[in-house]
Design a protein around this motif. Sequence first.
Motif, PDB file in Angstrom:
ATOM      1  N   GLY A  47       0.803  -1.225   0.000  1.00 64.15           N
ATOM      2  CA  GLY A  47       0.000   0.000   0.000  1.00 64.15           C
ATOM      3  C   GLY A  47       0.832   1.269   0.000  1.00 64.15           C
ATOM      4  O   GLY A  47       0.373   2.328  -0.443  1.00 64.15           O
ATOM      5  N   ARG A  52       8.762  -8.227 -19.177  1.00 63.63           N
ATOM      6  CA  ARG A  52       8.447  -8.653 -17.800  1.00 63.63           C
ATOM      7  C   ARG A  52       6.969  -8.460 -17.470  1.00 63.63           C
ATOM      8  O   ARG A  52       6.544  -8.670 -16.335  1.00 63.63           O
ATOM      9  CB  ARG A  52       9.296  -7.868 -16.801  1.00 63.63           C
ATOM     10  CG  ARG A  52      10.758  -8.267 -16.825  1.00 63.63           C
ATOM     11  CD  ARG A  52      11.599  -7.310 -15.993  1.00 63.63           C
ATOM     12  NE  ARG A  52      12.996  -7.725 -15.952  1.00 63.63           N
ATOM     13  CZ  ARG A  52      13.878  -7.540 -16.929  1.00 63.63           C
ATOM     14  NH1 ARG A  52      13.503  -6.964 -18.055  1.00 63.63           N
ATOM     15  NH2 ARG A  52      15.123  -7.944 -16.809  1.00 63.63           N
ATOM     16  N   PHE A  75      -5.819   4.299   1.793  1.00 65.34           N
ATOM     17  CA  PHE A  75      -5.885   2.927   1.267  1.00 65.34           C
ATOM     18  C   PHE A  75      -6.360   1.988   2.393  1.00 65.34           C
ATOM     19  O   PHE A  75      -7.249   1.151   2.204  1.00 65.34           O
ATOM     20  CB  PHE A  75      -4.490   2.554   0.745  1.00 65.34           C
ATOM     21  CG  PHE A  75      -4.369   1.252  -0.007  1.00 65.34           C
ATOM     22  CD1 PHE A  75      -5.332   0.264   0.052  1.00 65.34           C
ATOM     23  CD2 PHE A  75      -3.241   1.009  -0.796  1.00 65.34           C
ATOM     24  CE1 PHE A  75      -5.198  -0.937  -0.639  1.00 65.34           C
ATOM     25  CE2 PHE A  75      -3.085  -0.179  -1.494  1.00 65.34           C
ATOM     26  CZ  PHE A  75      -4.071  -1.157  -1.396  1.00 65.34           C
TER      27      PHE A  75
HETATM   28  N1  ACO Z   1      10.305  -1.383 -11.714  1.00 62.75           N
HETATM   29  C1  ACO Z   1      11.344  -2.022 -12.295  1.00 62.75           C
HETATM   30  N2  ACO Z   1      11.456  -3.355 -12.384  1.00 62.75           N
HETATM   31  C2  ACO Z   1      10.486  -4.088 -11.854  1.00 62.75           C
HETATM   32  C3  ACO Z   1       9.364  -3.498 -11.216  1.00 62.75           C
HETATM   33  C4  ACO Z   1       9.291  -2.096 -11.165  1.00 62.75           C
HETATM   34  N3  ACO Z   1       8.268  -1.480 -10.594  1.00 62.75           N
HETATM   35  N4  ACO Z   1       8.552  -4.474 -10.760  1.00 62.75           N
HETATM   36  C5  ACO Z   1       9.134  -5.632 -11.095  1.00 62.75           C
HETATM   37  N5  ACO Z   1      10.300  -5.400 -11.754  1.00 62.75           N
HETATM   38  C6  ACO Z   1      11.196  -6.414 -12.326  1.00 62.75           C
HETATM   39  C7  ACO Z   1      11.985  -7.153 -11.245  1.00 62.75           C
HETATM   40  O1  ACO Z   1      13.210  -6.499 -10.989  1.00 62.75           O
HETATM   41  C8  ACO Z   1      12.157  -8.510 -11.890  1.00 62.75           C
HETATM   42  O2  ACO Z   1      13.166  -8.388 -12.856  1.00 62.75           O
HETATM   43  P1  ACO Z   1      14.142  -9.669 -13.185  1.00 62.75           P
HETATM   44  O3  ACO Z   1      13.219 -10.738 -13.693  1.00 62.75           O
HETATM   45  O4  ACO Z   1      15.094  -9.147 -14.183  1.00 62.75           O
HETATM   46  O5  ACO Z   1      14.794 -10.020 -11.865  1.00 62.75           O
HETATM   47  C9  ACO Z   1      10.848  -8.726 -12.636  1.00 62.75           C
HETATM   48  O6  ACO Z   1      10.368  -7.405 -12.945  1.00 62.75           O
HETATM   49  C10 ACO Z   1       9.793  -9.477 -11.827  1.00 62.75           C
HETATM   50  O7  ACO Z   1       9.554  -8.749 -10.628  1.00 62.75           O
HETATM   51  P2  ACO Z   1       9.380  -9.395  -9.193  1.00 62.75           P
HETATM   52  O8  ACO Z   1       9.940  -8.457  -8.189  1.00 62.75           O
HETATM   53  O9  ACO Z   1       9.868 -10.811  -9.203  1.00 62.75           O
HETATM   54  O10 ACO Z   1       7.812  -9.407  -9.081  1.00 62.75           O
HETATM   55  P3  ACO Z   1       6.981  -9.608  -7.779  1.00 62.75           P
HETATM   56  O11 ACO Z   1       5.706 -10.240  -8.197  1.00 62.75           O
HETATM   57  O12 ACO Z   1       7.767 -10.299  -6.714  1.00 62.75           O
HETATM   58  O13 ACO Z   1       6.740  -8.108  -7.270  1.00 62.75           O
HETATM   59  C11 ACO Z   1       5.814  -5.974  -6.964  1.00 62.75           C
HETATM   60  C12 ACO Z   1       5.596  -7.390  -7.505  1.00 62.75           C
HETATM   61  C13 ACO Z   1       6.296  -6.035  -5.500  1.00 62.75           C
HETATM   62  C14 ACO Z   1       4.479  -5.223  -6.984  1.00 62.75           C
HETATM   63  C15 ACO Z   1       6.871  -5.247  -7.852  1.00 62.75           C
HETATM   64  O14 ACO Z   1       6.405  -5.188  -9.184  1.00 62.75           O
HETATM   65  C16 ACO Z   1       7.185  -3.848  -7.339  1.00 62.75           C
HETATM   66  O15 ACO Z   1       7.989  -3.686  -6.427  1.00 62.75           O
HETATM   67  N6  ACO Z   1       6.531  -2.790  -7.932  1.00 62.75           N
HETATM   68  C17 ACO Z   1       6.743  -1.433  -7.479  1.00 62.75           C
HETATM   69  C18 ACO Z   1       5.954  -1.191  -6.198  1.00 62.75           C
HETATM   70  C19 ACO Z   1       4.475  -1.090  -6.441  1.00 62.75           C
HETATM   71  O16 ACO Z   1       4.017  -0.359  -7.332  1.00 62.75           O
HETATM   72  N7  ACO Z   1       3.698  -1.803  -5.622  1.00 62.75           N
HETATM   73  C20 ACO Z   1       2.248  -1.725  -5.672  1.00 62.75           C
HETATM   74  C21 ACO Z   1       1.637  -3.055  -5.875  1.00 62.75           C
HETATM   75  S1  ACO Z   1      -0.094  -2.863  -6.078  1.00 62.75           S
HETATM   76  C22 ACO Z   1      -0.694  -2.678  -4.532  1.00 62.75           C
HETATM   77  O17 ACO Z   1      -0.180  -3.075  -3.526  1.00 62.75           O
HETATM   78  C23 ACO Z   1      -1.981  -1.964  -4.466  1.00 62.75           C
END
Ligand code: ACO
Length: 436
Positions: free
Chosen positions: A270, A364, A392
């Motif tokens: 959040g 991705r 939220f």
């Molecule tokens: N920016 C850059 N790269 C990213 C991002 C991002 N926002 N999100 C994922 N990636 C990349 C990761 O580095 C990874 O790369 P790799 O395969 O080369 O190692 C790949 O995409 C897969 O990402 P994961 O971290 O394995 O995905 P996961 O499902 O574990 O994480 C998460 C999901 C935590 C939401 C992630 O996308 C993130 O941190 N996003 C930014 C924070 C955000 O916006 N969170 C809100 C979520 S929605 C909510 O809670 C309402």
Amino acid sequence: MTPSDVKATLSFSDGSPSMDLPIFKGSVGPDVIDIRKLYGQTGKFTYDPGFLSTASCNSKITYIDGDKGELLYRGYPIEQLATKCDYLETCYLLLKGELPNADQRVEFTKRVTNHTMVNEQMQFFLRGFRRDAHPMAIMTGLVGGMSAFYHDSTDINNPEHREICAIRLIAKMPTLVAMAYKYSVGQPYIYPKNDLSYAGNFMRMMFATPCEDYVPNDVLVRAMDRIFILHADHEQNASTSTVRLCGSSGTNPFAAIAAGVACLWGPAHGGANEAALNMLEDVQRMGGVEKIGEFIKQVKDKNSNVKLMGFGHRVYKNYDPRAKLMRETCHEVLSAMGMNNDPILKLAMALEKIALEDDYFVSRKLYPNVDFYSGIVQRAIGIPVSLFTAIFALARTVGWIAQLNEMISDPEYKIGRPRQLFNGSPTRDVKPVGER
Ligand code: ACO
């Protein structure tokens, strides 16, 4: 749960006996392999940190198809709920399984409205916090503290207690969030006003002062209400799973919801709406649209630890349907406020366009999530960035309660107790201190 005709067979390369595992079918979405007897029969656990392949419960509340970018509350698409219903109807739906008819809608709204005031003593509790405390720190304390105020609704095993607790939490969260805000700016608390809508009342408690009333603008109230609807539930996300796990010990619902508030605070969950707006403001300070290329380069650099906040999602591998609705609301609100040329909105749109075309994000499947635009909307309404996650939490409270109540009502529910793969030291003897 509906059993499938298909069974999974688990076999081992060392000749240990194989095991048949039942499969259950969902009404939509993936089937699940039932591994509950696995440990008893094989002495082995499964290993799935982060729950990438594990369903922790069965639920009838919310369904997400991450590939399609679909979100349903009790079967209803979020797009229809966001355009045809208000937040309290959505709360009723999440809690009771069906949308209210006209009489039920009036009755439910009246019940919630009658509980919007908080115990007067709460303000003295709040006074114990530093003025510069983060609102989520305050909310974690206040929500947990409710269990010390409302003793007649703390028995999680009593359906009447659960019912009144749900109404109290939904009704009082806006009052508490507004109080946390007023405390931080040193203004007197504004009591709720029962002839206003849920969202309108919240905005008045935020922005009115004893010397000047606040008359909520319809477009902004509708936007606030939509933010509440879009955040109301999202199946077994980190905070909801936290609420379920915490509640599974039989603790009181206020304590379980406080655990959800604490989990929601994190920037990967959040806290991302706050982080996303801070990120946009940082890029704006760096030079705005001109500097997007440089910023995206940092995001793609694994060693930089910079993420494009408001992008990516564990479940959505397509555009988050809530982000589409929030984008629409963002344009409506900025236009109503005469802020069509807002540089932060322009920057967000430019960043989104570039990210959606960039192979790093495309390969991705990283798309905007709800937080990418919700911060811009809230900022335009006048809500300070540090309060975004508390809003939220306000909206998600109903989802947490619906999920907690569903768990408690399930005759098969047990205390949640994950297992582990132990990699530490085997048994050893404590040496006298001089020999260590
Ligand atoms: N920016 C850059 N790269 C990213 C991002 C991002 N926002 N999100 C994922 N990636 C990349 C990761 O580095 C990874 O790369 P790799 O395969 O080369 O190692 C790949 O995409 C897969 O990402 P994961 O971290 O394995 O995905 P996961 O499902 O574990 O994480 C998460 C999901 C935590 C939401 C992630 O996308 C993130 O941190 N996003 C930014 C924070 C955000 O916006 N969170 C809100 C979520 S929605 C909510 O809670 C309402």
